[in-house]
Write a protein that holds these residues in place. Structure first.
Motif, short mmCIF file in Angstrom:
data_model
loop_
_atom_site.label_atom_id
_atom_site.label_comp_id
_atom_site.label_asym_id
_atom_site.label_seq_id
_atom_site.Cartn_x
_atom_site.Cartn_y
_atom_site.Cartn_z
N UNK A 135 0.83 -1.21 0.00
CA UNK A 135 0.00 0.00 0.00
C UNK A 135 0.87 1.26 0.00
N UNK A 136 1.91 1.25 0.81
CA UNK A 136 2.81 2.41 0.86
C UNK A 136 3.44 2.65 -0.51
N UNK A 137 3.89 1.58 -1.15
CA UNK A 137 4.50 1.73 -2.47
C UNK A 137 3.49 2.26 -3.48
N UNK A 138 2.27 1.72 -3.47
CA UNK A 138 1.25 2.14 -4.43
C UNK A 138 0.89 3.61 -4.24
N UNK A 139 0.71 4.02 -3.01
CA UNK A 139 0.35 5.41 -2.74
C UNK A 139 1.51 6.34 -3.06
#
Length: 99
Positions: free
Chosen positions: A64-68
């Motif tokens: 999620x951190x990477x996607x955001x």
């Protein structure tokens, strides 16, 4: 006719039924595949330390951190492009008015 349908997406060996617009089905399926792929990458790369092994929720958080972060980066780049386009448009307008 209802333009929504329920699709079943599998991420981290869990099935998630999701109601989506028919026109967005492919986007959601590709997103689930990409998430699952990234989870696999994180699981292979990060195993945790001896005091605490990482769980699926940890890998989900990393994903999620990477996607955001990628989304934020794209938004920042878009703002820079918009500012440059506005600057060039003003310059072109000024040039055309002085002709």
């Amino acid at each position: 006719m209802d333009d929504h349908l329920i699709i079943n997406l599998r991420v981290a060996e869990t099935r998630y039924p999701l109601r989506v617009r028919r026109s967005e089905e492919e986007v959601f399926r590709k997103a689930a595949d990409e998430i699952d792929y990234k989870l696999g990458q994180y699981k292979n790369y990060f195993t945790g330390d001896s005091s605490r092994s990482l769980q699926n929720t940890d890998y989900m958080a990393m994903t999620a951190i990477q996607a955001v972060a990628e989304k934020v980066e794209q938004e920042m780049r878009a703002k820079l492009f918009e500012a440059k386009i506005e600057e060039l448009t003003l310059e072109l307008d000024k040039y055309l008015k002085n002709r």
